[in-house]
Design a protein around this motif. Structure first.
Motif, PDB file in Angstrom:
ATOM      1  N   LYS A   1       1.090   4.346  -2.681  1.00  0.00           N
ATOM      2  CA  LYS A   1       0.910   5.726  -2.229  1.00  0.00           C
ATOM      3  C   LYS A   1       2.095   6.588  -2.651  1.00  0.00           C
ATOM      4  CE  LYS A   1      -0.551   8.510   1.621  1.00  0.00           C
ATOM      5  NZ  LYS A   1      -1.780   8.941   0.968  1.00  0.00           N
TER       6      LYS A   1
ATOM      7  N   GLN B   1       0.829  -1.213   0.000  1.00  0.00           N
ATOM      8  CA  GLN B   1       0.000   0.000   0.000  1.00  0.00           C
ATOM      9  C   GLN B   1       0.862   1.261   0.000  1.00  0.00           C
ATOM     10  OE1 GLN B   1      -3.391   0.101   2.753  1.00  0.00           O
ATOM     11  NE2 GLN B   1      -3.098  -2.086   3.088  1.00  0.00           N
TER      12      GLN B   1
ATOM     13  N   LYS C   1       1.867   7.418  -6.271  1.00  0.00           N
ATOM     14  CA  LYS C   1       0.840   8.448  -6.476  1.00  0.00           C
ATOM     15  C   LYS C   1       1.360   9.820  -6.074  1.00  0.00           C
ATOM     16  CE  LYS C   1      -3.647   6.211  -6.071  1.00  0.00           C
ATOM     17  NZ  LYS C   1      -4.692   5.881  -5.118  1.00  0.00           N
TER      18      LYS C   1
END
Length: 101
Positions: free
Chosen positions: A93, A89, A96
């Motif tokens: 992130k 995860q 992004k």
């Protein structure tokens, strides 16, 4: 990094906290945007003997918090699996965040 440990129907364990902190520090080195972590250790009264040790970790990061949990036969395995899910995860992130700069 601030790390809060919470035990639900489990005795506190210094060894387990050290083990978990070590894993979290490795994540922090790789993903420096982690602010803090809340770690929960729980036992599940399950008829299945292979499981019942639950590790939940919630990370405070910019934006929505990141959360993962795992139910394994012991807490070390549950922590490892949870950290592995968090790493996935966090990587997403980070990618992004890099595209927004």
């Amino acid at each position: 990094m601030d790390t809060n440990f919470n035990y639900v129907h489990v005795s506190a364990s210094e060894r387990l906290e050290e083990f978990t902190k070590e894993k979290l520090n490795k994540l922090k080195e790789r993903f420096d945007f982690i602010v803090s972590a809340d770690v929960y250790f729980k036992t599940e009264n399950s008829s299945i003997k292979e499981e019942g040790r639950i590790a939940e970790i919630q990370l405070s990061v910019p934006g929505p918090q990141i959360f993962a949990s795992a139910n394994q036969e012991n807490f070390d395995m549950a922590v490892n699996k949870t950290i592995s899910e968090l790493k996935t995860q966090l990587q997403k992130k980070k990618e992004k965040m890099q595209t927004h700069h």
